[in-house]
Design a protein around this motif. Structure first.
Motif, PDB file in Angstrom:
ATOM      1  N   ILE A 128      -2.487 -32.567  28.159  1.00  0.00           N
ATOM      2  CA  ILE A 128      -1.327 -31.768  27.761  1.00  0.00           C
ATOM      3  C   ILE A 128      -1.486 -30.361  28.331  1.00  0.00           C
ATOM      4  O   ILE A 128      -2.389 -29.616  27.932  1.00  0.00           O
ATOM      5  N   ILE A 129      -0.638 -30.014  29.282  1.00  0.00           N
ATOM      6  CA  ILE A 129      -0.735 -28.700  29.911  1.00  0.00           C
ATOM      7  C   ILE A 129      -0.298 -27.628  28.920  1.00  0.00           C
ATOM      8  O   ILE A 129       0.833 -27.666  28.414  1.00  0.00           O
ATOM      9  N   PRO A 130      -1.157 -26.669  28.624  1.00  0.00           N
ATOM     10  CA  PRO A 130      -0.840 -25.651  27.608  1.00  0.00           C
ATOM     11  C   PRO A 130       0.128 -24.598  28.149  1.00  0.00           C
ATOM     12  O   PRO A 130       0.307 -24.442  29.355  1.00  0.00           O
ATOM     13  N   SER A 131       0.732 -23.856  27.228  1.00  0.00           N
ATOM     14  CA  SER A 131       1.684 -22.817  27.626  1.00  0.00           C
ATOM     15  C   SER A 131       1.011 -21.710  28.424  1.00  0.00           C
ATOM     16  O   SER A 131       1.665 -21.031  29.229  1.00  0.00           O
ATOM     17  N   SER A 132      -0.312 -21.522  28.233  1.00  0.00           N
ATOM     18  CA  SER A 132      -1.027 -20.489  28.986  1.00  0.00           C
ATOM     19  C   SER A 132      -1.042 -20.762  30.481  1.00  0.00           C
ATOM     20  O   SER A 132      -1.235 -19.838  31.287  1.00  0.00           O
ATOM     21  N   PHE A 133      -0.824 -22.022  30.876  1.00  0.00           N
ATOM     22  CA  PHE A 133      -0.722 -22.354  32.301  1.00  0.00           C
ATOM     23  C   PHE A 133       0.402 -21.559  32.963  1.00  0.00           C
ATOM     24  O   PHE A 133       0.274 -21.097  34.110  1.00  0.00           O
ATOM     25  N   PHE A 134       1.497 -21.353  32.252  1.00  0.00           N
ATOM     26  CA  PHE A 134       2.651 -20.666  32.817  1.00  0.00           C
ATOM     27  C   PHE A 134       2.468 -19.154  32.861  1.00  0.00           C
ATOM     28  O   PHE A 134       3.340 -18.434  33.346  1.00  0.00           O
ATOM     29  N   SER A 135       1.315 -18.686  32.370  1.00  0.00           N
ATOM     30  CA  SER A 135       0.963 -17.270  32.488  1.00  0.00           C
ATOM     31  C   SER A 135       0.115 -16.989  33.727  1.00  0.00           C
ATOM     32  O   SER A 135      -0.222 -15.834  33.999  1.00  0.00           O
ATOM     33  N   CYS A 136      -0.212 -18.045  34.472  1.00  0.00           N
ATOM     34  CA  CYS A 136      -0.985 -17.881  35.713  1.00  0.00           C
ATOM     35  C   CYS A 136      -0.014 -17.490  36.834  1.00  0.00           C
ATOM     36  O   CYS A 136       0.308 -18.290  37.720  1.00  0.00           O
ATOM     37  N   VAL A 151       7.994 -27.057  30.104  1.00  0.00           N
ATOM     38  CA  VAL A 151       8.211 -25.689  30.573  1.00  0.00           C
ATOM     39  C   VAL A 151       8.795 -24.854  29.439  1.00  0.00           C
ATOM     40  O   VAL A 151       9.851 -25.194  28.899  1.00  0.00           O
ATOM     41  N   PRO A 152       8.139 -23.764  29.050  1.00  0.00           N
ATOM     42  CA  PRO A 152       8.654 -22.932  27.952  1.00  0.00           C
ATOM     43  C   PRO A 152       9.950 -22.223  28.352  1.00  0.00           C
ATOM     44  O   PRO A 152      10.149 -21.901  29.524  1.00  0.00           O
ATOM     45  N   PRO A 153      10.835 -21.967  27.394  1.00  0.00           N
ATOM     46  CA  PRO A 153      12.112 -21.302  27.694  1.00  0.00           C
ATOM     47  C   PRO A 153      11.939 -19.928  28.335  1.00  0.00           C
ATOM     48  O   PRO A 153      12.793 -19.486  29.108  1.00  0.00           O
ATOM     49  N   SER A 154      10.839 -19.261  28.035  1.00  0.00           N
ATOM     50  CA  SER A 154      10.618 -17.909  28.550  1.00  0.00           C
ATOM     51  C   SER A 154      10.048 -17.879  29.965  1.00  0.00           C
ATOM     52  O   SER A 154       9.873 -16.802  30.545  1.00  0.00           O
ATOM     53  N   PHE A 155       9.777 -19.058  30.534  1.00  0.00           N
ATOM     54  CA  PHE A 155       9.150 -19.126  31.862  1.00  0.00           C
ATOM     55  C   PHE A 155      10.087 -18.572  32.934  1.00  0.00           C
ATOM     56  O   PHE A 155      11.226 -19.001  33.071  1.00  0.00           O
ATOM     57  N   LEU A 156       9.565 -17.615  33.737  1.00  0.00           N
ATOM     58  CA  LEU A 156      10.365 -16.966  34.779  1.00  0.00           C
ATOM     59  C   LEU A 156       9.992 -17.426  36.187  1.00  0.00           C
ATOM     60  O   LEU A 156      10.595 -16.970  37.161  1.00  0.00           O
ATOM     61  N   ALA A 177      13.355 -29.800  37.417  1.00  0.00           N
ATOM     62  CA  ALA A 177      14.337 -28.940  38.070  1.00  0.00           C
ATOM     63  C   ALA A 177      14.087 -27.471  37.754  1.00  0.00           C
ATOM     64  O   ALA A 177      14.146 -26.609  38.640  1.00  0.00           O
ATOM     65  N   LYS A 178      13.785 -27.172  36.492  1.00  0.00           N
ATOM     66  CA  LYS A 178      13.544 -25.786  36.094  1.00  0.00           C
ATOM     67  C   LYS A 178      12.275 -25.254  36.731  1.00  0.00           C
ATOM     68  O   LYS A 178      12.225 -24.109  37.212  1.00  0.00           O
ATOM     69  N   LEU A 179      11.240 -26.072  36.755  1.00  0.00           N
ATOM     70  CA  LEU A 179       9.965 -25.660  37.341  1.00  0.00           C
ATOM     71  C   LEU A 179      10.126 -25.351  38.824  1.00  0.00           C
ATOM     72  O   LEU A 179       9.646 -24.324  39.320  1.00  0.00           O
ATOM     73  N   ILE A 180      10.838 -26.231  39.539  1.00  0.00           N
ATOM     74  CA  ILE A 180      10.995 -26.063  40.984  1.00  0.00           C
ATOM     75  C   ILE A 180      11.912 -24.887  41.316  1.00  0.00           C
ATOM     76  O   ILE A 180      11.596 -24.053  42.180  1.00  0.00           O
ATOM     77  N   SER A 181      13.031 -24.806  40.636  1.00  0.00           N
ATOM     78  CA  SER A 181      14.013 -23.754  40.950  1.00  0.00           C
ATOM     79  C   SER A 181      13.488 -22.361  40.617  1.00  0.00           C
ATOM     80  O   SER A 181      13.998 -21.366  41.141  1.00  0.00           O
ATOM     81  N   SER A 182      12.463 -22.276  39.760  1.00  0.00           N
ATOM     82  CA  SER A 182      11.896 -20.984  39.387  1.00  0.00           C
ATOM     83  C   SER A 182      10.844 -20.497  40.380  1.00  0.00           C
ATOM     84  O   SER A 182      10.342 -19.381  40.248  1.00  0.00           O
ATOM     85  N   CYS A 183      10.517 -21.323  41.345  1.00  0.00           N
ATOM     86  CA  CYS A 183       9.493 -20.970  42.344  1.00  0.00           C
ATOM     87  C   CYS A 183      10.183 -20.783  43.696  1.00  0.00           C
ATOM     88  O   CYS A 183      10.293 -21.719  44.490  1.00  0.00           O
ATOM     89  N   HIS A 184      10.622 -19.577  43.964  1.00  0.00           N
ATOM     90  CA  HIS A 184      11.506 -19.324  45.094  1.00  0.00           C
ATOM     91  C   HIS A 184      10.828 -19.436  46.460  1.00  0.00           C
ATOM     92  O   HIS A 184      11.510 -19.630  47.461  1.00  0.00           O
ATOM     93  N   LEU A 185       9.502 -19.320  46.506  1.00  0.00           N
ATOM     94  CA  LEU A 185       8.792 -19.405  47.784  1.00  0.00           C
ATOM     95  C   LEU A 185       8.253 -20.808  48.068  1.00  0.00           C
ATOM     96  O   LEU A 185       7.592 -21.015  49.087  1.00  0.00           O
ATOM     97  N   LEU A 186       8.542 -21.765  47.196  1.00  0.00           N
ATOM     98  CA  LEU A 186       7.992 -23.120  47.332  1.00  0.00           C
ATOM     99  C   LEU A 186       8.339 -23.721  48.691  1.00  0.00           C
ATOM    100  O   LEU A 186       9.506 -23.788  49.075  1.00  0.00           O
ATOM    101  N   GLU A 187       7.291 -24.181  49.411  1.00  0.00           N
ATOM    102  CA  GLU A 187       7.481 -24.756  50.742  1.00  0.00           C
ATOM    103  C   GLU A 187       7.103 -26.232  50.814  1.00  0.00           C
ATOM    104  O   GLU A 187       7.636 -26.967  51.644  1.00  0.00           O
ATOM    105  N   SER A 188       6.172 -26.657  49.956  1.00  0.00           N
ATOM    106  CA  SER A 188       5.701 -28.041  49.989  1.00  0.00           C
ATOM    107  C   SER A 188       5.723 -28.615  48.574  1.00  0.00           C
ATOM    108  O   SER A 188       5.161 -28.019  47.654  1.00  0.00           O
ATOM    109  N   LEU A 189       6.373 -29.778  48.419  1.00  0.00           N
ATOM    110  CA  LEU A 189       6.531 -30.401  47.101  1.00  0.00           C
ATOM    111  C   LEU A 189       6.226 -31.888  47.190  1.00  0.00           C
ATOM    112  O   LEU A 189       6.784 -32.598  48.025  1.00  0.00           O
ATOM    113  N   GLU A 190       5.320 -32.350  46.320  1.00  0.00           N
ATOM    114  CA  GLU A 190       5.002 -33.776  46.245  1.00  0.00           C
ATOM    115  C   GLU A 190       5.081 -34.227  44.796  1.00  0.00           C
ATOM    116  O   GLU A 190       4.369 -33.713  43.938  1.00  0.00           O
ATOM    117  N   LEU A 191       5.973 -35.152  44.539  1.00  0.00           N
ATOM    118  CA  LEU A 191       6.140 -35.734  43.212  1.00  0.00           C
ATOM    119  C   LEU A 191       5.874 -37.229  43.329  1.00  0.00           C
ATOM    120  O   LEU A 191       6.596 -37.934  44.029  1.00  0.00           O
TER     121      LEU A 191
END
Length: 369
Positions: A128-136, A151-156, A177-191
């Motif tokens: 279970i990925i903790p909310s502190s992960f989104f503070s990195c 993804v927490p609601p406050s994640f920017l 969708a929220k995780l990806i769209s919030s990372c504007h420099l994302l160049e490589s994605l593997e799901l």
């Protein structure tokens, strides 16, 4: 001076000199990073100059074969004694370590973590990925296996993230969708192994490379700079028939990929089954309908690979579509399968494939095993 004298001079060392203790700082760091973490800690016994050297290494890798309690104790000790930035943190074990991952992530978030690779647990027991992960917030490269992500609601967003790889993770289409769209420099994605039967929208304006394997009823790509795409949707897809005002349903599923250079389509993305509960083969025909398509839909596309398709008719539909939409196409690669029982059907298939008009004069058909 002859060759033997030169050789003797080259290894003429002062045996009283402590070379190991006086190694340059950067060379010590290189040595320590090549050792397993336990061995790196043991170097503190070499001399007083090595005593705390391991505490400064920026890359921490934990792959020890040990019990969960031993692993947690080891990681706790290393993180508590470490000082300085932690640029890479790699953790690979079959244990989920859910009782400890939260405090580890919190420490990493305070130490400038850039590259995070976590493979904990299994298909049965997930981490279970903790909310502190989104503070990195300084993350640049993330790889997660067997994880449950909310993804927490406050994640920017991760404003420096360029590479994201998620394997066999539990998360909804909205979360992805929220995780990806919030990372504007994302160049490589593997799901890989992402199964959630809803709608997935991948909005990534700078994405260059995409590999997707999973199950979604609807897939939409908003990736204008995409150069490579490998798409494998599972067999539970339920593509809707294109409406009269829609030129091609491919636009709804793949988006407008005007910059793409290589496209690899696998299995059920076009192999629509005739069995009960699945769309009929007539839907596959409509899905790849070429009527009214713009000739420059794939104006940079050079290579298309068709892999693991179940029906020859699906291959013909895709080939016809690509030939009409790719003006600079160089290769249409088809993996050979045992589609036909007799030579007559095989010859008819090849003749029909070769008869399709090609927008690109360079386009050739290549069969591979």
């Amino acid at each position: 001076m002859n060759i033997f004298q030169r050789r003797r001079c080259s290894v003429d060392l002062d045996l009283e000199q402590d070379y190991i203790s006086n190694l340059p700082k950067n060379l010590k760091e290189e040595v320590l990073m090549k050792l397993p973490i336990k061995e790196a800690i043991r170097t503190s016994l070499l001399s007083t100059k090595w005593k705390n050297a391991w505490m400064l290494i920026p890359n921490l890798v934990f792959t020890e074969d040990c019990s969960q309690s031993t692993l947690i104790r080891l990681v706790d000790i290393v993180l508590s004694l470490h000082y300085g930035p932690i640029l890479q943190f790699k953790l690979i074990r079959r244990h989920a370590c859910n009782e400890a991952i939260g405090r580890w992530m919190l420490i990493l978030s305070r130490n400038g973590i850039k590259n995070l690779y976590v493979k904990l647990g299994s298909f049965v027991e997930k981490c279970i990925i903790p909310s502190s992960f989104f503070s990195c917030i300084e993350l640049e490269d993330v790889l997660l296996y067997y994880s449950i992500i909310h993804v927490p609601p406050s994640f920017l967003g991760f404003k420096f993230l360029r590479t994201l790889r998620l394997f066999s993770c539990n998360l909804t289409g909205i979360t992805v969708a929220k995780l990806i769209s919030s990372c504007h420099l994302l160049e490589s994605l593997e799901l890989d192994g992402i199964v959630e039967y809803g709608r997935l929208v991948i909005h990534a304006p700078n994405l260059r490379w995409l590999s997707f394997t999973g199950g979604f009823v609807d897939l939409c790509l908003e990736t204008p700079k995409l150069l490579f795409a490998n798409i494998f949707l599972d067999c539970y897809q339920n593509f809707t028939m294109p409406s009269e005002d829609c030129k091609s349903n491919i636009l709804q599923v793949l988006g407008i990929l005007s910059a793409i250079e290589e496209l690899q389509l696998c299995s059920e993305i076009i192999s629509l089954h005739e069995e009960e509960g699945y769309p009929s083969s007539s839907l596959a025909q409509s899905f790849w309908e070429v009527k009214g398509i713009e000739s420059d839909l794939f104006n940079c596309l050079e290579i298309v690979k068709i892999l693991n398709f179940e029906y020859p008719a699906s291959i013909l539909n895709v080939a016809k579509f690509v030939f009409c939409a790719a003006p600079v196409l160089e290769k249409l690669v088809i993996r050979e399968e045992s589609y036909f029982d007799d030579l007559k059907d095989s010859v008819a298939f090849l003749k029909q494939l070769a008869s399709f008009p090609r927008l690109s004069k360079m386009a050739e058909i290549v069969f591979v095993e």
